[in-house]
Design a protein around this motif. Sequence first.
Motif, PDB file in Angstrom:
ATOM      1  N   PRO A  15       0.668  -1.214  -0.016  1.00  0.00           N
ATOM      2  CA  PRO A  15      -0.161  -0.098   0.567  1.00  0.00           C
ATOM      3  C   PRO A  15       0.979   1.578   0.420  1.00  0.00           C
ATOM      4  CG  PRO A  15      -0.665  -1.660   1.619  1.00  0.00           C
ATOM      5  CD  PRO A  15       0.531  -1.914   1.001  1.00  0.00           C
ATOM      6  N   THR A  16       0.255   2.195  -0.963  1.00  0.00           N
ATOM      7  CA  THR A  16       0.652   3.269   0.181  1.00  0.00           C
ATOM      8  C   THR A  16       1.000   4.169   0.634  1.00  0.00           C
ATOM      9  OG1 THR A  16       0.732   3.923  -2.820  1.00  0.00           O
ATOM     10  CG2 THR A  16       1.313   5.748  -1.234  1.00  0.00           C
ATOM     11  N   LEU A  17      -0.548   3.954   1.240  1.00  0.00           N
ATOM     12  CA  LEU A  17      -1.139   4.544   2.922  1.00  0.00           C
ATOM     13  C   LEU A  17      -0.934   3.974   3.586  1.00  0.00           C
ATOM     14  CD1 LEU A  17      -0.827   7.421   4.508  1.00  0.00           C
ATOM     15  CD2 LEU A  17      -3.726   7.634   3.669  1.00  0.00           C
ATOM     16  N   GLN A  18      -1.167   3.810   4.365  1.00  0.00           N
ATOM     17  CA  GLN A  18      -1.217   2.561   5.587  1.00  0.00           C
ATOM     18  C   GLN A  18      -1.535   3.392   7.105  1.00  0.00           C
ATOM     19  OE1 GLN A  18       1.004  -0.724   6.001  1.00  0.00           O
ATOM     20  NE2 GLN A  18      -0.804  -2.204   5.609  1.00  0.00           N
ATOM     21  N   ASP A  41      -8.242   3.202  10.314  1.00  0.00           N
ATOM     22  CA  ASP A  41      -8.171   2.557   9.208  1.00  0.00           C
ATOM     23  C   ASP A  41      -7.900   3.270   8.231  1.00  0.00           C
ATOM     24  OD1 ASP A  41      -7.673   1.462  11.307  1.00  0.00           O
ATOM     25  OD2 ASP A  41      -9.269  -0.030  11.479  1.00  0.00           O
ATOM     26  N   VAL A  42      -7.758   3.576   7.396  1.00  0.00           N
ATOM     27  CA  VAL A  42      -7.580   3.043   5.701  1.00  0.00           C
ATOM     28  C   VAL A  42      -6.847   2.749   5.005  1.00  0.00           C
ATOM     29  CG1 VAL A  42      -7.706   5.538   3.937  1.00  0.00           C
ATOM     30  CG2 VAL A  42      -8.015   6.115   5.857  1.00  0.00           C
ATOM     31  N   THR A  43      -6.456   2.288   3.545  1.00  0.00           N
ATOM     32  CA  THR A  43      -5.209   2.146   3.209  1.00  0.00           C
ATOM     33  C   THR A  43      -5.481   1.892   1.700  1.00  0.00           C
ATOM     34  OG1 THR A  43      -4.792   0.044   4.638  1.00  0.00           O
ATOM     35  CG2 THR A  43      -4.576  -0.139   2.274  1.00  0.00           C
ATOM     36  N   LEU A  44      -4.459   2.960   1.477  1.00  0.00           N
ATOM     37  CA  LEU A  44      -4.848   3.177  -0.453  1.00  0.00           C
ATOM     38  C   LEU A  44      -3.441   2.622  -1.640  1.00  0.00           C
ATOM     39  CD1 LEU A  44      -4.872   6.851  -0.550  1.00  0.00           C
ATOM     40  CD2 LEU A  44      -6.993   4.999  -0.824  1.00  0.00           C
ATOM     41  N   MET A  45      -3.769   2.070  -2.150  1.00  0.00           N
ATOM     42  CA  MET A  45      -3.115   1.418  -3.067  1.00  0.00           C
ATOM     43  C   MET A  45      -2.290   1.959  -3.697  1.00  0.00           C
ATOM     44  SD  MET A  45      -2.799  -1.627  -1.353  1.00  0.00           S
ATOM     45  CE  MET A  45      -2.065  -2.314  -2.918  1.00  0.00           C
ATOM     46  N   GLY A  76      -2.233   4.725  17.033  1.00  0.00           N
ATOM     47  CA  GLY A  76      -2.104   4.080  15.828  1.00  0.00           C
ATOM     48  C   GLY A  76      -0.286   4.848  14.697  1.00  0.00           C
ATOM     49  N   LEU A  77      -0.709   4.495  13.973  1.00  0.00           N
ATOM     50  CA  LEU A  77       0.173   4.255  13.006  1.00  0.00           C
ATOM     51  C   LEU A  77      -0.632   4.648  11.536  1.00  0.00           C
ATOM     52  CD1 LEU A  77       1.490   1.901  11.159  1.00  0.00           C
ATOM     53  CD2 LEU A  77       1.821   1.156  13.014  1.00  0.00           C
ATOM     54  N   VAL A  78       1.335   5.534  10.463  1.00  0.00           N
ATOM     55  CA  VAL A  78       0.749   6.085   9.315  1.00  0.00           C
ATOM     56  C   VAL A  78       1.903   4.992   8.795  1.00  0.00           C
ATOM     57  CG1 VAL A  78       0.600   7.648   7.908  1.00  0.00           C
ATOM     58  CG2 VAL A  78      -0.068   8.321  10.500  1.00  0.00           C
ATOM     59  N   ARG A  79       2.161   4.989   7.848  1.00  0.00           N
ATOM     60  CA  ARG A  79       3.332   4.514   6.746  1.00  0.00           C
ATOM     61  C   ARG A  79       2.420   4.814   5.849  1.00  0.00           C
ATOM     62  NH1 ARG A  79       2.293  -1.569   8.565  1.00  0.00           N
ATOM     63  NH2 ARG A  79       3.297  -1.662  10.214  1.00  0.00           N
ATOM     64  N   ILE A  80       4.463   5.435   5.141  1.00  0.00           N
ATOM     65  CA  ILE A  80       3.391   5.797   3.840  1.00  0.00           C
ATOM     66  C   ILE A  80       4.796   5.161   2.509  1.00  0.00           C
ATOM     67  CG2 ILE A  80       4.046   8.187   1.835  1.00  0.00           C
ATOM     68  CD1 ILE A  80       2.762   9.218   4.108  1.00  0.00           C
ATOM     69  N   THR A  86       4.471   7.850  10.906  1.00  0.00           N
ATOM     70  CA  THR A  86       4.363   8.649  12.471  1.00  0.00           C
ATOM     71  C   THR A  86       5.071   9.396  12.899  1.00  0.00           C
ATOM     72  OG1 THR A  86       3.263   6.366  12.722  1.00  0.00           O
ATOM     73  CG2 THR A  86       2.513   7.597  14.075  1.00  0.00           C
ATOM     74  N   PHE A  87       6.258   9.702  13.468  1.00  0.00           N
ATOM     75  CA  PHE A  87       6.755  10.731  14.295  1.00  0.00           C
ATOM     76  C   PHE A  87       7.797  11.468  14.013  1.00  0.00           C
ATOM     77  CE2 PHE A  87       4.989   6.903  17.098  1.00  0.00           C
ATOM     78  CZ  PHE A  87       4.660   7.653  17.777  1.00  0.00           C
TER      79      PHE A  87
END
Length: 280
Positions: A15-18, A41-45, A76-80, A86-87
Amino acid sequence: MTSQTSPTTSTDTMPTLQVLGLTKTFNPGTPVEHHALNGIDVTLMPGEFACVVGSNGAGKSTMFNAIAGSIIPDGGLVRIAGENVTFKPDFKRARTLSRVFQDPLKGTAPNLTVAENVALAYGRSTKSSLAFAMRRERREMIHDRLASLGFGLEERMDTKVGTLSGGQRQAVTLLMATIGNPSLLLLDEHTAALDPEATRRILDLTDKIVSAGRITTMMITHNLGDALSMGDRTLVMDDGRIVADVSADERRGMGVDDLLALFRANAGHDLDDDKVLLEK
Ligand SMILES: Nc1ncnc2c1ncn2[C@@H]1O[C@H](COP(=O)(O)OP(=O)(O)OP(=O)(O)O)[C@@H](O)[C@H]1O
Ligand SMILES: [Mg+2]
Protein backbone atom coordinates in the motif's frame (compact mmCIF):
# COMPACT_ATOMS: atom_id res chain seq x y z
CA MET A 1 -8.19 -24.21 -16.46
CA THR A 2 -4.70 -22.82 -16.33
CA SER A 3 -3.91 -20.25 -13.76
CA GLN A 4 -1.59 -17.53 -14.79
CA THR A 5 0.30 -15.44 -12.32
CA SER A 6 0.41 -11.86 -13.43
CA PRO A 7 3.74 -10.16 -12.95
CA THR A 8 3.52 -7.92 -9.90
CA THR A 9 6.19 -5.82 -8.34
CA SER A 10 6.53 -5.25 -4.62
CA THR A 11 5.67 -1.57 -5.07
CA ASP A 12 2.37 -2.55 -6.65
CA THR A 13 1.37 -4.88 -3.85
CA MET A 14 2.55 -2.64 -1.01
CA PRO A 15 0.00 0.00 0.00
CA THR A 16 1.09 3.59 -0.61
CA LEU A 17 -0.76 4.68 2.50
CA GLN A 18 -1.63 2.68 5.58
CA VAL A 19 -3.35 4.40 8.46
CA LEU A 20 -4.06 2.14 11.41
CA GLY A 21 -6.05 2.95 14.54
CA LEU A 22 -5.26 6.66 14.42
CA THR A 23 -6.46 8.62 17.47
CA LYS A 24 -6.05 12.26 18.46
CA THR A 25 -7.52 14.20 21.36
CA PHE A 26 -7.10 17.97 21.45
CA ASN A 27 -6.78 19.73 24.82
CA PRO A 28 -6.91 16.50 26.86
CA GLY A 29 -8.00 16.81 30.46
CA THR A 30 -9.47 20.30 29.97
CA PRO A 31 -13.10 21.42 29.67
CA VAL A 32 -12.57 21.78 25.90
CA GLU A 33 -11.17 18.25 25.46
CA HIS A 34 -12.11 17.01 21.99
CA HIS A 35 -11.68 13.53 20.55
CA ALA A 36 -11.00 14.51 16.93
CA LEU A 37 -9.86 11.09 15.67
CA ASN A 38 -11.37 7.97 17.21
CA GLY A 39 -9.57 5.12 15.46
CA ILE A 40 -9.12 5.74 11.76
CA ASP A 41 -8.10 2.90 9.42
CA VAL A 42 -7.43 3.65 5.75
CA THR A 43 -5.42 1.79 3.16
CA LEU A 44 -4.70 3.20 -0.30
CA MET A 45 -3.03 1.06 -2.93
CA PRO A 46 -0.69 2.67 -5.50
CA GLY A 47 -2.63 4.92 -7.86
CA GLU A 48 -5.85 4.79 -5.85
CA PHE A 49 -7.85 8.02 -5.61
CA ALA A 50 -10.27 8.35 -2.67
CA CYS A 51 -12.67 11.21 -2.01
CA VAL A 52 -13.43 12.12 1.60
CA VAL A 53 -16.71 13.64 2.75
CA GLY A 54 -18.20 14.15 6.19
CA SER A 55 -19.86 16.39 8.71
CA ASN A 56 -18.47 19.66 10.03
CA GLY A 57 -15.55 18.96 12.32
CA ALA A 58 -15.61 15.22 11.50
CA GLY A 59 -11.81 15.16 11.64
CA LYS A 60 -11.07 15.19 7.89
CA SER A 61 -8.37 17.89 8.03
CA THR A 62 -7.02 16.44 11.29
CA MET A 63 -6.61 13.06 9.56
CA PHE A 64 -4.69 14.82 6.75
CA ASN A 65 -2.59 16.69 9.34
CA ALA A 66 -1.63 13.40 10.99
CA ILE A 67 -0.83 11.78 7.64
CA ALA A 68 1.28 14.81 6.65
CA GLY A 69 3.02 15.06 10.02
CA SER A 70 1.62 18.49 10.96
CA ILE A 71 0.25 16.90 14.12
CA ILE A 72 1.48 13.86 15.99
CA PRO A 73 -1.34 11.43 16.79
CA ASP A 74 -1.87 10.01 20.28
CA GLY A 75 -2.22 6.47 19.00
CA GLY A 76 -2.06 4.42 15.84
CA LEU A 77 0.35 4.62 12.97
CA VAL A 78 0.88 6.08 9.52
CA ARG A 79 2.91 4.22 6.92
CA ILE A 80 3.76 5.78 3.57
CA ALA A 81 5.19 3.42 0.96
CA GLY A 82 5.93 0.91 3.71
CA GLU A 83 7.81 3.34 5.98
CA ASN A 84 6.44 4.10 9.42
CA VAL A 85 6.35 7.92 9.42
CA THR A 86 4.03 8.39 12.42
CA PHE A 87 6.58 10.41 14.39
CA LYS A 88 8.48 11.91 11.48
CA PRO A 89 8.03 15.71 11.23
CA ASP A 90 6.23 17.12 8.20
CA PHE A 91 9.33 18.64 6.56
CA LYS A 92 10.89 15.17 6.45
CA ARG A 93 7.84 13.84 4.59
CA ALA A 94 7.77 16.68 2.08
CA ARG A 95 9.48 14.74 -0.66
CA THR A 96 7.01 11.86 -0.56
CA LEU A 97 3.85 13.77 0.19
CA SER A 98 2.23 16.91 -1.22
CA ARG A 99 -0.77 18.88 -0.03
CA VAL A 100 -3.00 21.44 -1.66
CA PHE A 101 -5.20 23.60 0.54
CA GLN A 102 -8.35 25.68 0.04
CA ASP A 103 -6.40 28.95 0.05
CA PRO A 104 -4.59 29.23 -3.31
CA LEU A 105 -1.91 31.39 -1.68
CA LYS A 106 -0.94 28.71 0.82
CA GLY A 107 1.04 26.68 -1.66
CA THR A 108 2.76 29.50 -3.55
CA ALA A 109 4.99 32.51 -2.92
CA PRO A 110 2.83 35.42 -4.21
CA ASN A 111 5.75 37.79 -4.82
CA LEU A 112 7.65 35.33 -6.97
CA THR A 113 6.75 34.74 -10.59
CA VAL A 114 4.93 31.68 -11.91
CA ALA A 115 8.20 30.30 -13.33
CA GLU A 116 10.10 30.94 -10.07
CA ASN A 117 7.42 29.22 -8.01
CA VAL A 118 7.41 26.16 -10.24
CA ALA A 119 11.24 26.15 -10.35
CA LEU A 120 11.36 26.23 -6.55
CA ALA A 121 8.96 23.30 -6.31
CA TYR A 122 11.02 21.43 -8.88
CA GLY A 123 14.22 22.35 -7.02
CA ARG A 124 12.78 21.08 -3.73
CA SER A 125 11.98 17.78 -5.36
CA THR A 126 15.47 17.48 -6.87
CA LYS A 127 17.40 19.45 -4.21
CA SER A 128 18.83 21.87 -6.79
CA SER A 129 19.30 25.61 -6.23
CA LEU A 130 17.01 28.29 -7.67
CA ALA A 131 19.79 29.52 -10.02
CA PHE A 132 20.31 26.00 -11.28
CA ALA A 133 16.61 25.39 -11.47
CA MET A 134 16.16 28.53 -13.60
CA ARG A 135 18.63 27.50 -16.31
CA ARG A 136 17.31 27.54 -19.82
CA GLU A 137 16.38 23.90 -20.15
CA ARG A 138 14.52 24.09 -16.86
CA ARG A 139 12.63 27.11 -18.19
CA GLU A 140 11.66 25.17 -21.27
CA MET A 141 10.53 22.24 -19.17
CA ILE A 142 8.50 24.60 -16.96
CA HIS A 143 7.01 26.26 -20.05
CA ASP A 144 5.89 22.88 -21.38
CA ARG A 145 4.48 21.77 -18.04
CA LEU A 146 2.55 25.05 -17.71
CA ALA A 147 1.24 24.73 -21.28
CA SER A 148 -0.04 21.22 -20.51
CA LEU A 149 -2.31 22.65 -17.78
CA GLY A 150 -4.44 24.43 -20.39
CA PHE A 151 -4.73 27.66 -18.37
CA GLY A 152 -2.53 29.79 -20.67
CA LEU A 153 0.03 30.10 -17.88
CA GLU A 154 2.94 29.48 -20.26
CA GLU A 155 2.26 33.02 -21.52
CA ARG A 156 2.47 34.38 -17.97
CA MET A 157 5.66 32.76 -16.71
CA ASP A 158 7.08 36.08 -15.51
CA THR A 159 3.89 37.28 -13.84
CA LYS A 160 3.81 37.36 -10.05
CA VAL A 161 1.61 34.56 -8.75
CA GLY A 162 -0.19 36.98 -6.41
CA THR A 163 -1.76 38.74 -9.40
CA LEU A 164 -3.29 35.59 -10.93
CA SER A 165 -6.93 34.56 -10.52
CA GLY A 166 -7.76 31.96 -7.89
CA GLY A 167 -8.22 29.26 -10.53
CA GLN A 168 -4.91 30.05 -12.21
CA ARG A 169 -3.16 30.01 -8.84
CA GLN A 170 -4.65 26.63 -7.94
CA ALA A 171 -3.51 25.29 -11.33
CA VAL A 172 0.05 26.46 -10.51
CA THR A 173 -0.26 24.96 -7.02
CA LEU A 174 -1.39 21.62 -8.44
CA LEU A 175 1.55 21.57 -10.82
CA MET A 176 3.93 22.47 -7.98
CA ALA A 177 2.45 19.79 -5.74
CA THR A 178 2.90 17.07 -8.33
CA ILE A 179 6.05 18.07 -10.24
CA GLY A 180 8.21 15.95 -7.94
CA ASN A 181 6.04 12.83 -8.43
CA PRO A 182 4.94 12.52 -4.79
CA SER A 183 3.91 9.12 -3.45
CA LEU A 184 0.81 10.69 -1.98
CA LEU A 185 -1.25 13.78 -2.82
CA LEU A 186 -3.63 15.25 -0.23
CA LEU A 187 -6.20 17.77 -1.46
CA ASP A 188 -8.05 19.56 1.36
CA GLU A 189 -11.07 21.31 -0.22
CA HIS A 190 -8.73 22.70 -2.87
CA THR A 191 -11.58 24.17 -4.93
CA ALA A 192 -13.66 25.57 -2.05
CA ALA A 193 -12.51 29.17 -2.61
CA LEU A 194 -13.19 29.12 -6.37
CA ASP A 195 -16.22 30.07 -8.44
CA PRO A 196 -18.17 27.22 -10.10
CA GLU A 197 -16.42 27.51 -13.46
CA ALA A 198 -12.92 27.60 -11.98
CA THR A 199 -13.92 24.71 -9.70
CA ARG A 200 -14.88 22.56 -12.72
CA ARG A 201 -11.67 23.41 -14.53
CA ILE A 202 -9.50 22.66 -11.49
CA LEU A 203 -11.33 19.36 -10.85
CA ASP A 204 -10.83 18.35 -14.50
CA LEU A 205 -7.16 19.26 -14.19
CA THR A 206 -6.90 17.31 -10.94
CA ASP A 207 -8.34 14.27 -12.66
CA LYS A 208 -5.95 14.66 -15.59
CA ILE A 209 -2.80 15.11 -13.47
CA VAL A 210 -3.69 12.32 -11.04
CA SER A 211 -4.52 9.82 -13.79
CA ALA A 212 -1.50 10.72 -15.93
CA GLY A 213 0.90 10.36 -13.00
CA ARG A 214 -1.05 7.51 -11.37
CA ILE A 215 -0.69 9.49 -8.15
CA THR A 216 -2.21 8.02 -5.00
CA THR A 217 -4.61 10.74 -3.88
CA MET A 218 -7.10 11.70 -1.18
CA MET A 219 -9.42 14.63 -1.80
CA ILE A 220 -11.66 16.23 0.83
CA THR A 221 -14.74 17.82 -0.71
CA HIS A 222 -18.11 19.14 0.36
CA ASN A 223 -19.61 18.35 -3.02
CA LEU A 224 -21.27 14.95 -2.64
CA GLY A 225 -21.72 14.58 -6.41
CA ASP A 226 -17.98 15.06 -6.97
CA ALA A 227 -17.24 12.71 -4.07
CA LEU A 228 -19.15 9.98 -5.91
CA SER A 229 -17.89 10.71 -9.42
CA MET A 230 -14.22 11.52 -8.90
CA GLY A 231 -11.56 8.94 -8.17
CA ASP A 232 -12.22 5.31 -7.24
CA ARG A 233 -13.64 5.33 -3.73
CA THR A 234 -15.58 7.48 -1.29
CA LEU A 235 -14.71 7.62 2.40
CA VAL A 236 -17.39 9.04 4.67
CA MET A 237 -16.37 10.49 8.04
CA ASP A 238 -18.29 11.44 11.15
CA ASP A 239 -17.08 12.23 14.65
CA GLY A 240 -13.50 11.10 14.11
CA ARG A 241 -14.45 7.83 12.45
CA ILE A 242 -14.81 6.47 8.95
CA VAL A 243 -18.45 5.43 8.91
CA ALA A 244 -18.49 4.22 5.29
CA ASP A 245 -15.86 3.22 2.75
CA VAL A 246 -17.69 2.98 -0.56
CA SER A 247 -15.84 1.01 -3.22
CA ALA A 248 -15.90 1.75 -6.95
CA ASP A 249 -18.38 -1.11 -7.51
CA GLU A 250 -20.68 0.02 -4.71
CA ARG A 251 -20.51 3.61 -5.92
CA ARG A 252 -21.66 2.78 -9.41
CA GLY A 253 -25.23 3.95 -9.81
CA MET A 254 -25.22 5.55 -6.37
CA GLY A 255 -26.70 9.05 -6.15
CA VAL A 256 -26.31 11.82 -3.61
CA ASP A 257 -29.55 10.72 -1.87
CA ASP A 258 -28.17 7.19 -1.51
CA LEU A 259 -24.99 8.58 0.01
CA LEU A 260 -27.00 10.69 2.47
CA ALA A 261 -29.08 7.61 3.39
CA LEU A 262 -25.91 5.56 3.90
CA PHE A 263 -24.54 8.30 6.12
CA ARG A 264 -27.75 8.36 8.19
CA ALA A 265 -27.79 4.56 8.54
CA ASN A 266 -24.13 4.31 9.60
CA ALA A 267 -23.70 7.51 11.64
CA GLY A 268 -27.13 7.38 13.28
CA HIS A 269 -27.99 10.96 12.33
CA ASP A 270 -28.24 13.22 9.29
CA LEU A 271 -25.14 14.68 7.68
CA ASP A 272 -24.68 18.04 9.36
CA ASP A 273 -22.48 19.96 7.01
CA ASP A 274 -23.22 23.62 6.45
CA LYS A 275 -20.90 23.68 3.45
CA VAL A 276 -22.44 20.63 1.77
CA LEU A 277 -23.14 20.85 -1.95
CA LEU A 278 -25.71 18.36 -3.12
CA GLU A 279 -25.61 19.29 -6.79
CA LYS A 280 -22.83 18.72 -9.23
N1 LIG B 1 -5.28 22.29 16.70
C1 LIG B 1 -6.48 22.08 17.22
N2 LIG B 1 -6.76 22.33 18.52
C2 LIG B 1 -7.96 22.10 19.07
N3 LIG B 1 -9.00 21.58 18.39
C3 LIG B 1 -8.81 21.31 17.09
C4 LIG B 1 -7.56 21.53 16.43
N4 LIG B 1 -7.66 21.15 15.13
C5 LIG B 1 -8.93 20.72 14.99
N5 LIG B 1 -9.61 20.79 16.14
C6 LIG B 1 -11.00 20.38 16.37
O1 LIG B 1 -11.10 19.01 15.95
C7 LIG B 1 -12.33 18.79 15.26
C8 LIG B 1 -12.03 18.25 13.89
O2 LIG B 1 -11.50 19.31 13.11
P1 LIG B 1 -11.12 19.16 11.56
O3 LIG B 1 -10.58 20.46 11.15
O4 LIG B 1 -10.31 17.96 11.39
O5 LIG B 1 -12.57 18.92 10.93
P2 LIG B 1 -12.99 18.81 9.41
O6 LIG B 1 -13.66 17.50 9.24
O7 LIG B 1 -11.84 19.11 8.52
O8 LIG B 1 -14.11 19.94 9.31
P3 LIG B 1 -14.47 21.02 8.19
O9 LIG B 1 -15.39 20.32 7.23
O10 LIG B 1 -15.18 22.10 8.93
O11 LIG B 1 -13.19 21.48 7.53
C9 LIG B 1 -13.07 20.12 15.26
O12 LIG B 1 -13.99 20.11 16.32
C10 LIG B 1 -11.98 21.13 15.49
O13 LIG B 1 -12.47 22.26 16.15
MG1 LIG C 1 -11.33 20.64 7.19
